[in-house]
Design an enzyme around this catalytic site. Sequence first.
Site, PDB file in Angstrom:
ATOM      1  N   LYS A  53       0.863  -1.155  -0.075  1.00 30.47           N
ATOM      2  CA  LYS A  53      -0.031  -0.144  -0.072  1.00 30.47           C
ATOM      3  C   LYS A  53       0.926   1.230  -0.081  1.00 30.47           C
ATOM      4  O   LYS A  53       0.492   2.480  -0.519  1.00 30.47           O
ATOM      5  CB  LYS A  53      -0.775   0.151   1.342  1.00 30.47           C
ATOM      6  CG  LYS A  53      -2.154  -0.970   0.901  1.00 30.47           C
ATOM      7  CD  LYS A  53      -2.762  -1.279   2.214  1.00 30.47           C
ATOM      8  CE  LYS A  53      -3.874  -2.570   1.958  1.00 30.47           C
ATOM      9  NZ  LYS A  53      -4.517  -3.146   3.263  1.00 30.47           N
ATOM     10  N   GLN A  97      -5.633  -2.113   9.022  1.00 32.59           N
ATOM     11  CA  GLN A  97      -5.219  -3.482   8.475  1.00 32.59           C
ATOM     12  C   GLN A  97      -6.170  -4.554   9.407  1.00 32.59           C
ATOM     13  O   GLN A  97      -5.726  -4.602  10.475  1.00 32.59           O
ATOM     14  CB  GLN A  97      -3.939  -3.801   8.237  1.00 32.59           C
ATOM     15  CG  GLN A  97      -3.602  -5.070   7.376  1.00 32.59           C
ATOM     16  CD  GLN A  97      -4.007  -5.011   6.076  1.00 32.59           C
ATOM     17  OE1 GLN A  97      -3.876  -3.915   5.483  1.00 32.59           O
ATOM     18  NE2 GLN A  97      -4.434  -6.086   5.537  1.00 32.59           N
ATOM     19  N   ASP A 120     -12.119   1.946   3.077  1.00 30.95           N
ATOM     20  CA  ASP A 120     -12.260   0.667   2.989  1.00 30.95           C
ATOM     21  C   ASP A 120     -13.849   0.340   2.863  1.00 30.95           C
ATOM     22  O   ASP A 120     -14.123  -0.833   2.300  1.00 30.95           O
ATOM     23  CB  ASP A 120     -11.935   0.087   4.469  1.00 30.95           C
ATOM     24  CG  ASP A 120     -10.565  -0.841   4.239  1.00 30.95           C
ATOM     25  OD1 ASP A 120     -10.432  -1.502   3.382  1.00 30.95           O
ATOM     26  OD2 ASP A 120     -10.105  -0.616   5.330  1.00 30.95           O
TER      27      ASP A 120
HETATM   28  N1  GUN Z   1      -6.934  -7.192   5.325  1.00 23.27           N
HETATM   29  C1  GUN Z   1      -7.099  -8.014   4.051  1.00 23.27           C
HETATM   30  N2  GUN Z   1      -7.853  -7.130   3.266  1.00 23.27           N
HETATM   31  C2  GUN Z   1      -8.181  -6.020   3.878  1.00 23.27           C
HETATM   32  C3  GUN Z   1      -8.766  -4.800   3.279  1.00 23.27           C
HETATM   33  O1  GUN Z   1      -9.205  -4.544   2.428  1.00 23.27           O
HETATM   34  N3  GUN Z   1      -8.785  -3.976   4.355  1.00 23.27           N
HETATM   35  C4  GUN Z   1      -8.359  -3.768   5.410  1.00 23.27           C
HETATM   36  N4  GUN Z   1      -8.536  -2.847   6.290  1.00 23.27           N
HETATM   37  N5  GUN Z   1      -7.866  -4.939   5.859  1.00 23.27           N
HETATM   38  C5  GUN Z   1      -7.714  -6.037   5.270  1.00 23.27           C
END
Ligand code: GUN
Length: 283
Positions: A53, A97, A120
Site C-alpha cells: 500500500k 489493516q 475501506d
Molecule cells: N485485510 C485484508 N484485506 C483487507 C482490506 O481490504 N482492508 C483492511 N482494512 N484489512 C484487510
Amino acid sequence: MANIIDGKAISAAIRAEIKEETEAFFGQHGFRPGLAVIIVGEDPASQVYVRNKRRACEEVGFYSEAYELPHNTTQDELNALVDKLNADPAIHGILCQLPLPKHLDENEVILRIDPKKDVDAFHPTNVGRIMIGDYSFLPCTPAGVMALLARSGIEISGKECVVVGRSNIVGKPQAMLLLHANGTVTVCHSRTKNLAEVCRRADILVAAIGKADFFTGDMVKEGAVVIDVGMNRRADGKLTGDVDFESVAPKASYITPVPGGVGPMTITMLMQNTLTAAKESVK
Ligand code: GUN
C-alpha cells in the site's frame, strides 16, 4: 479458450490515470491526497499488504503515513490514534489493516473511523450508502471486479450474475454493485442447494468462497465470464484461486487468473477511494 483478463495491466492503466489526476489536484489545491495505514502486531501477510500500500501511494503521488503498532497495543491507544487521524487535515483516508489481534475490537475501530475517511467502505454509513446506490467509496475488492468487467467491455445489464460467497467485504457488496448495474443477481453460500446447477445459469460468475480450485468446468456455462476472487495457498505454497483454471478456462469467454486478476486491483481501488476522499474534502 477464454480471454484472460489481465488485472496487472488494467491496474497499471488505472494507477497511471490516478497519478495524472493527483498531479492536477496538487496543482489546484497545493496538497496531495493522504492515506494513513495502521497495522497492529507482526502478522507477516499484513506487513506485506501494508508495504504494498505504501509503494502504491508513492507510485501515484500520494502523501502516506504508516503506523506499525506493537501487538500489545490497547483499544484506548488504537482509538486515540484513529481520533488523531480523523482530525488531521493532511489525512483523507484511514485504513486499519484487519484482522486485528484478538484482544482488540475490530467493530469498534470500524465505527470510530470518520465515514468520510473510511476508504475501506466498512463503516455502516458507507455500507448503507452502497445499499441505496448513493456512495462515494466502494469496498476495494468488489470495486476492482466492477472495474475489470467495465474495462474488458463486458455488459452486465440483463445478465444472470451469480455471486458465490456472502461476506460483508466481498459477496454482499459485490451483489449490490451488480444489481446497480442492472444484473439479475443470485447470491450463493455454503447452504445453497444444487450449487453447481445455479452456477451453470451464470453469464457472469463471481467466485469468492476461499476454497482452492473449487469451481470446475462442469459448474460453468459455455461462454460465461468467470471472475475469481479467491486467494488460497496450496500445500506446495503456490497461490491459487477458487476456480480450477484448467477445466474452466476452455469453457469461459473471459476469466481472471490467480495471481494477476482481481488481486492487483484491490490496492488500486484503495488509491481511487483515497483520491475521491481528498476531492470530497475540498468540495
Ligand atoms: N485485510 C485484508 N484485506 C483487507 C482490506 O481490504 N482492508 C483492511 N482494512 N484489512 C484487510
